[in-house]
Design an enzyme around this catalytic site. Structure first.
Site, PDB file in Angstrom:
ATOM      1  N   ASN A   9       0.977   3.003   1.705  1.00 42.85           N
ATOM      2  CA  ASN A   9      -0.448   2.727   1.524  1.00 42.85           C
ATOM      3  C   ASN A   9      -0.638   1.247   1.838  1.00 42.85           C
ATOM      4  O   ASN A   9      -0.266   0.396   1.033  1.00 42.85           O
ATOM      5  CB  ASN A   9      -0.864   3.053   0.078  1.00 42.85           C
ATOM      6  CG  ASN A   9      -2.288   2.603  -0.217  1.00 42.85           C
ATOM      7  OD1 ASN A   9      -3.039   2.228   0.687  1.00 42.85           O
ATOM      8  ND2 ASN A   9      -2.655   2.628  -1.489  1.00 42.85           N
ATOM      9  N   LYS A  11      -3.227  -0.438   1.915  1.00 41.72           N
ATOM     10  CA  LYS A  11      -4.380  -1.058   1.222  1.00 41.72           C
ATOM     11  C   LYS A  11      -5.179  -1.866   2.248  1.00 41.72           C
ATOM     12  O   LYS A  11      -5.225  -1.490   3.412  1.00 41.72           O
ATOM     13  CB  LYS A  11      -3.907  -1.882   0.027  1.00 41.72           C
ATOM     14  CG  LYS A  11      -2.989  -1.042  -0.876  1.00 41.72           C
ATOM     15  CD  LYS A  11      -2.750  -1.626  -2.224  1.00 41.72           C
ATOM     16  CE  LYS A  11      -1.860  -0.669  -3.020  1.00 41.72           C
ATOM     17  NZ  LYS A  11      -1.689  -1.048  -4.403  1.00 41.72           N
ATOM     18  N   HIS A  95      -7.364   6.826  -5.819  1.00 38.89           N
ATOM     19  CA  HIS A  95      -6.460   5.710  -6.098  1.00 38.89           C
ATOM     20  C   HIS A  95      -7.035   4.893  -7.261  1.00 38.89           C
ATOM     21  O   HIS A  95      -8.253   4.754  -7.380  1.00 38.89           O
ATOM     22  CB  HIS A  95      -6.288   4.832  -4.850  1.00 38.89           C
ATOM     23  CG  HIS A  95      -5.151   3.867  -4.983  1.00 38.89           C
ATOM     24  ND1 HIS A  95      -5.273   2.689  -5.695  1.00 38.89           N
ATOM     25  CD2 HIS A  95      -3.871   3.920  -4.549  1.00 38.89           C
ATOM     26  CE1 HIS A  95      -4.111   2.056  -5.673  1.00 38.89           C
ATOM     27  NE2 HIS A  95      -3.246   2.772  -4.985  1.00 38.89           N
ATOM     28  N   GLU A  97      -7.345   1.882  -7.636  1.00 40.41           N
ATOM     29  CA  GLU A  97      -8.228   0.793  -7.195  1.00 40.41           C
ATOM     30  C   GLU A  97      -9.624   1.335  -6.873  1.00 40.41           C
ATOM     31  O   GLU A  97     -10.628   0.645  -7.059  1.00 40.41           O
ATOM     32  CB  GLU A  97      -7.589   0.064  -6.003  1.00 40.41           C
ATOM     33  CG  GLU A  97      -6.394  -0.773  -6.465  1.00 40.41           C
ATOM     34  CD  GLU A  97      -5.271  -0.936  -5.456  1.00 40.41           C
ATOM     35  OE1 GLU A  97      -5.488  -0.726  -4.255  1.00 40.41           O
ATOM     36  OE2 GLU A  97      -4.143  -1.265  -5.881  1.00 40.41           O
ATOM     37  N   GLU A 167       0.716   7.397 -10.289  1.00 43.61           N
ATOM     38  CA  GLU A 167       0.777   5.937 -10.162  1.00 43.61           C
ATOM     39  C   GLU A 167       0.287   5.296 -11.458  1.00 43.61           C
ATOM     40  O   GLU A 167      -0.922   5.107 -11.641  1.00 43.61           O
ATOM     41  CB  GLU A 167      -0.114   5.468  -8.999  1.00 43.61           C
ATOM     42  CG  GLU A 167       0.330   5.966  -7.652  1.00 43.61           C
ATOM     43  CD  GLU A 167      -0.084   5.020  -6.525  1.00 43.61           C
ATOM     44  OE1 GLU A 167       0.787   4.685  -5.714  1.00 43.61           O
ATOM     45  OE2 GLU A 167      -1.258   4.587  -6.480  1.00 43.61           O
ATOM     46  N   GLY A 173       1.658  -3.048  -8.047  1.00 43.97           N
ATOM     47  CA  GLY A 173       1.598  -4.436  -7.592  1.00 43.97           C
ATOM     48  C   GLY A 173       2.028  -5.446  -8.638  1.00 43.97           C
ATOM     49  O   GLY A 173       1.781  -6.634  -8.501  1.00 43.97           O
ATOM     50  N   SER A 212       5.227  -0.271  -7.565  1.00 42.23           N
ATOM     51  CA  SER A 212       6.363  -1.193  -7.400  1.00 42.23           C
ATOM     52  C   SER A 212       7.655  -0.501  -6.961  1.00 42.23           C
ATOM     53  O   SER A 212       8.741  -0.865  -7.411  1.00 42.23           O
ATOM     54  CB  SER A 212       6.583  -2.010  -8.679  1.00 42.23           C
ATOM     55  OG  SER A 212       5.436  -2.809  -8.939  1.00 42.23           O
TER      56      SER A 212
HETATM   57  P1  13P Z   1       2.780  -1.256  -4.977  1.00 43.70           P
HETATM   58  O1  13P Z   1       3.917  -0.474  -4.351  1.00 43.70           O
HETATM   59  O2  13P Z   1       2.422  -2.491  -4.236  1.00 43.70           O
HETATM   60  O3  13P Z   1       3.004  -1.450  -6.453  1.00 43.70           O
HETATM   61  O4  13P Z   1       1.476  -0.315  -4.858  1.00 43.70           O
HETATM   62  C1  13P Z   1       1.534   0.987  -5.270  1.00 43.70           C
HETATM   63  C2  13P Z   1       0.292   1.688  -4.836  1.00 43.70           C
HETATM   64  O5  13P Z   1      -0.774   1.462  -5.353  1.00 43.70           O
HETATM   65  C3  13P Z   1       0.406   2.633  -3.740  1.00 43.70           C
HETATM   66  O6  13P Z   1      -0.765   3.388  -3.614  1.00 43.70           O
END
Ligand code: 13P
Length: 250
Positions: A9, A11, A95, A97, A167, A173, A212
């Site tokens: 992803n 982002k 997601h 976010e 997640e 992150g 992560s």
């Molecule tokens: P990270 O791997 O950067 O923690 O992000 C995970 C994520 O949100 C994937 O959709």
């Protein structure tokens, strides 16, 4: 045996030149993989570039969100049919976010999920609890609510053409990964909840872990019985890291 799936992803990261180098590295790194499917979900403007570069390779691609509507006066939105025109296989929905920053609720995500299935896209439905929710010991309650909203809308059979990604928000992150046992427990809970409705769908359901995931912790996470691969944020932006994670899914 379920196949492993590793999805990057990106982002809101990417630039044309950088994407090209990254995708070339990923393609060559995973070309010999047989038991793991790989994909990248990229920002909308790069779907054309990704389609051109990845066509014919064993890396699939998709988007990170979409509208629940087929078309209309929805300024700034992107329709499922548009994603199809760019060869998308997957679309990430719900997601954290999107849920957190853009206030997408279970009901809207269910509508998007229904629209994705109808269009022939494979939704990757994200579920997961915040740190406050984990501390309050309501993880299962939260994940169940997020999952049930979808199943209520589309029926359990629709999960045959979908992927679930667990997640935990506190692990995204932050460098704090859920331990393999913590993740496994929630994955097993998700599978059991689906199994109560349809054992066969539950058995075949691909449940990814995200938060992560790095080359160093992927092998142990992916070795857990109910973890079928990963949804990778930061580490999907570095070709050798992403390739190593894809290879961990043997
Ligand atoms: P990270 O791997 O950067 O923690 O992000 C995970 C994520 O949100 C994937 O959709």
């Amino acid at each position: 045996m379920r196949r492993k799936l590793v999805v990057g992803n990106w982002k809101m990261f990417g630039r044309l030149a950088r994407n090209k180098a990254l995708l070339e590295g990923v393609m060559s790194g995973v070309s010999a993989l047989r038991n793991t499917d790989c994909a990248v979900c990229v920002p909308y403007p790069y779907l054309g570039q990704v389609q051109t570069l990845l066509q014919g390779s064993n890396v699939a691609w998709g988007a990170q969100n979409m509208s629940q509507h087929e078309e209309g006066a929805y300024t700034g939105e992107v329709a499922p049919g548009m994603l199809l025109e760019f060869g998308c296989k997957y679309v990430i929905l719900g997601h954290s976010e999107r849920r957190g920053i853009y206030h997408e609720g279970d009901e809207m995500i269910a509508l998007k999920f229904e629209a994705a299935i109808k269009a022939g896209l494979m939704p990757i439905l994200c579920v997961g609890e915040t740190l406050e929710e984990r501390d309050a010991a309501v993880t299962e309650e939260v994940v169940a609510r997020q999952l049930d909203a979808i199943v209520k809308k589309v029926g359990v059979k629709a999960l045959e053409n979908a992927v679930i990604a667990y997640e935990p928000v506190w692990a995204i992150g932050t460098g704090k990964t859920a331990s393999p046992d913590q993740a496994q427990a929630v994955h097993a809970f998700i599978r059991q909840r689906v199994a109560k409705l349809d054992g066969q769908i539950a058995q075949g359901l691909c449940i990814l872990y995200g938060g992560s995931v790095k080359a160093a912790n992927a092998p142990e996470l992916f070795s857990m019985p109910d973890i079928d691969g990963g949804l990778i944020g930061g580490a999907s932006l570095v070709a050798e890291d992403f390739v190593a994670i894809c290879r961990a899914g043997k």
